[in-house]
Design a protein around this motif. Structure first.
Motif, PDB file in Angstrom:
ATOM      1  N   MET A  48       0.835  -1.184   0.000  1.00 14.85           N
ATOM      2  CA  MET A  48       0.000   0.000   0.000  1.00 14.85           C
ATOM      3  C   MET A  48       0.882   1.250   0.000  1.00 14.85           C
ATOM      4  O   MET A  48       1.808   1.381   0.782  1.00 14.85           O
ATOM      5  N   ARG A  49       0.589   2.162  -0.871  1.00 16.99           N
ATOM      6  CA  ARG A  49       1.350   3.397  -1.028  1.00 16.99           C
ATOM      7  C   ARG A  49       0.883   4.421  -0.005  1.00 16.99           C
ATOM      8  O   ARG A  49      -0.303   4.666   0.169  1.00 16.99           O
ATOM      9  N   ILE A  50       1.865   5.031   0.686  1.00 19.67           N
ATOM     10  CA  ILE A  50       1.550   6.060   1.675  1.00 19.67           C
ATOM     11  C   ILE A  50       2.014   7.393   1.128  1.00 19.67           C
ATOM     12  O   ILE A  50       3.190   7.584   0.843  1.00 19.67           O
ATOM     13  N   SER A  51       1.071   8.301   0.974  1.00 19.64           N
ATOM     14  CA  SER A  51       1.378   9.623   0.450  1.00 19.64           C
ATOM     15  C   SER A  51       1.763  10.535   1.604  1.00 19.64           C
ATOM     16  O   SER A  51       1.119  10.532   2.656  1.00 19.64           O
ATOM     17  N   LYS A  52       2.835  11.309   1.402  1.00 16.18           N
ATOM     18  CA  LYS A  52       3.295  12.237   2.426  1.00 16.18           C
ATOM     19  C   LYS A  52       3.554  13.581   1.776  1.00 16.18           C
ATOM     20  O   LYS A  52       3.824  13.671   0.583  1.00 16.18           O
ATOM     21  N   GLU A  53       3.503  14.623   2.586  1.00 19.42           N
ATOM     22  CA  GLU A  53       3.840  15.964   2.107  1.00 19.42           C
ATOM     23  C   GLU A  53       5.270  15.933   1.568  1.00 19.42           C
ATOM     24  O   GLU A  53       6.124  15.249   2.132  1.00 19.42           O
ATOM     25  N   PRO A  54       5.552  16.695   0.508  1.00 19.07           N
ATOM     26  CA  PRO A  54       6.891  16.661  -0.097  1.00 19.07           C
ATOM     27  C   PRO A  54       8.041  16.931   0.879  1.00 19.07           C
ATOM     28  O   PRO A  54       9.048  16.228   0.854  1.00 19.07           O
ATOM     29  N   GLU A  55       7.899  17.925   1.749  1.00 17.34           N
ATOM     30  CA  GLU A  55       8.994  18.217   2.685  1.00 17.34           C
ATOM     31  C   GLU A  55       9.173  17.104   3.707  1.00 17.34           C
ATOM     32  O   GLU A  55      10.292  16.815   4.124  1.00 17.34           O
ATOM     33  N   VAL A  56       8.070  16.473   4.107  1.00 12.75           N
ATOM     34  CA  VAL A  56       8.146  15.357   5.051  1.00 12.75           C
ATOM     35  C   VAL A  56       8.863  14.180   4.388  1.00 12.75           C
ATOM     36  O   VAL A  56       9.759  13.568   4.969  1.00 12.75           O
ATOM     37  N   ARG A  57       8.488  13.879   3.155  1.00 10.10           N
ATOM     38  CA  ARG A  57       9.111  12.771   2.430  1.00 10.10           C
ATOM     39  C   ARG A  57      10.584  13.052   2.176  1.00 10.10           C
ATOM     40  O   ARG A  57      11.439  12.186   2.352  1.00 10.10           O
ATOM     41  N   LYS A  58      10.900  14.270   1.782  1.00 14.65           N
ATOM     42  CA  LYS A  58      12.284  14.650   1.502  1.00 14.65           C
ATOM     43  C   LYS A  58      13.139  14.471   2.758  1.00 14.65           C
ATOM     44  O   LYS A  58      14.247  13.927   2.705  1.00 14.65           O
ATOM     45  N   ARG A  59      12.601  14.898   3.871  1.00 20.46           N
ATOM     46  CA  ARG A  59      13.312  14.755   5.148  1.00 20.46           C
ATOM     47  C   ARG A  59      13.475  13.283   5.525  1.00 20.46           C
ATOM     48  O   ARG A  59      14.531  12.868   6.005  1.00 20.46           O
ATOM     49  N   GLU A  60      12.441  12.505   5.301  1.00 18.32           N
ATOM     50  CA  GLU A  60      12.500  11.073   5.591  1.00 18.32           C
ATOM     51  C   GLU A  60      13.591  10.392   4.760  1.00 18.32           C
ATOM     52  O   GLU A  60      14.359   9.572   5.268  1.00 18.32           O
ATOM     53  N   ILE A  61      13.667  10.743   3.493  1.00 20.23           N
ATOM     54  CA  ILE A  61      14.691  10.179   2.612  1.00 20.23           C
ATOM     55  C   ILE A  61      16.084  10.581   3.116  1.00 20.23           C
ATOM     56  O   ILE A  61      16.990   9.743   3.204  1.00 20.23           O
ATOM     57  N   ALA A  62      16.251  11.841   3.474  1.00 23.73           N
ATOM     58  CA  ALA A  62      17.555  12.327   3.957  1.00 23.73           C
ATOM     59  C   ALA A  62      17.953  11.652   5.265  1.00 23.73           C
ATOM     60  O   ALA A  62      19.104  11.231   5.427  1.00 23.73           O
ATOM     61  N   ASP A  63      17.022  11.532   6.200  1.00 22.46           N
ATOM     62  CA  ASP A  63      17.321  10.872   7.483  1.00 22.46           C
ATOM     63  C   ASP A  63      17.687   9.413   7.275  1.00 22.46           C
ATOM     64  O   ASP A  63      18.619   8.895   7.891  1.00 22.46           O
ATOM     65  N   THR A  64      16.953   8.752   6.404  1.00 22.84           N
ATOM     66  CA  THR A  64      17.235   7.340   6.115  1.00 22.84           C
ATOM     67  C   THR A  64      18.593   7.198   5.442  1.00 22.84           C
ATOM     68  O   THR A  64      19.375   6.297   5.782  1.00 22.84           O
ATOM     69  N   ALA A  65      18.887   8.084   4.508  1.00 24.29           N
ATOM     70  CA  ALA A  65      20.184   8.039   3.829  1.00 24.29           C
ATOM     71  C   ALA A  65      21.321   8.194   4.841  1.00 24.29           C
ATOM     72  O   ALA A  65      22.294   7.428   4.804  1.00 24.29           O
ATOM     73  N   MET A  66      21.205   9.150   5.749  1.00 30.72           N
ATOM     74  CA  MET A  66      22.264   9.343   6.737  1.00 30.72           C
ATOM     75  C   MET A  66      22.408   8.135   7.648  1.00 30.72           C
ATOM     76  O   MET A  66      23.523   7.746   8.007  1.00 30.72           O
ATOM     77  N   ARG A  67      21.306   7.526   8.006  1.00 28.85           N
ATOM     78  CA  ARG A  67      21.376   6.315   8.834  1.00 28.85           C
ATOM     79  C   ARG A  67      22.124   5.216   8.080  1.00 28.85           C
ATOM     80  O   ARG A  67      23.018   4.558   8.628  1.00 28.85           O
ATOM     81  N   LEU A  68      21.799   5.037   6.798  1.00 23.88           N
ATOM     82  CA  LEU A  68      22.471   4.010   5.999  1.00 23.88           C
ATOM     83  C   LEU A  68      23.931   4.362   5.744  1.00 23.88           C
ATOM     84  O   LEU A  68      24.791   3.472   5.744  1.00 23.88           O
ATOM     85  N   PHE A  69      24.231   5.628   5.503  1.00 21.48           N
ATOM     86  CA  PHE A  69      25.627   6.036   5.322  1.00 21.48           C
ATOM     87  C   PHE A  69      26.428   5.691   6.574  1.00 21.48           C
ATOM     88  O   PHE A  69      27.565   5.229   6.482  1.00 21.48           O
TER      89      PHE A  69
END
Length: 187
Positions: A1-22
């Protein structure tokens, strides 16, 4: 199921996840595909926000730098009774946070020195205007008499980095060394 999020929320989520993986896998070993999988989105969505992994990293650095400097900026924007009161509050914040920052381990990991230097530059560039305004404001209030606020603020902000980044020193030692130099500059 696809979860839609506000663009800034999604952008931040991607950045936080990237830093965790880095931090977990290393920058070079982490791909956009890895980041997308961890966020539970398709890689194309990541590319909607960021043209490359490096652009994503730059965005994450900027966010992180803002988070790290925010408590210090808040102190500089307050009205305290004396320069010493400001320095005490900054000292306390530094002691409380040094080494406990969200991505500290990533930036201080062997092999990540260039990333750490990038972060240092971004943080200092973000913080300098606040320090300059602070010195100007304290001059206007009669608490300081600094003839060249721009040069002094640059020297304070950019000059403290080697001490702050010296991992052979305890946080209290770092803070004491930096504060003693700041006091000398502001006299």
């Amino acid at each position: 199921m696809r979860i839609s999020k506000e663009p800034e929320v999604r952008k931040r989520e991607i950045a936080d996840t990237a830093m965790r993986l880095f931090a977990e896998k290393g920058y070079e070993a982490t791909s956009i595909k890895d980041i997308a999988k961890a966020v539970n989105v398709v890689p194309g969505l990541c590319y909607n926000y960021f043209k490359s992994k490096y652009e994503l990293f730059e965005y994450a650095i900027t966010l992180y730098a803002s988070e790290c400097t925010a408590p210090l900026v808040a102190v500089l924007e307050r009205d305290e009774e004396s320069v010493e009161a400001y320095l005490e509050k900054i000292f306390d914040i530094f002691i409380k946070n040094d080494g406990k920052e969200k991505y500290h381990d990533f930036y201080h990991k062997d092999g990540n020195q260039l990333f750490h230097k990038q972060l240092e530059i971004v943080m200092n560039d973000k913080f300098h205007p606040y320090m300059k305004k602070f010195i100007i404001r304290l001059n206007e209030r009669g608490l300081l008499h600094v003839e060249d606020p721009d040069t002094v603020s640059k020297f304070i902000v950019y000059g403290q980095a080697p001490i702050i980044n010296d991992d052979s020193l305890m946080p209290e030692e770092k803070a004491e060394k930096v504060m003693s130099m700041i006091k000398l500059l502001l006299e």
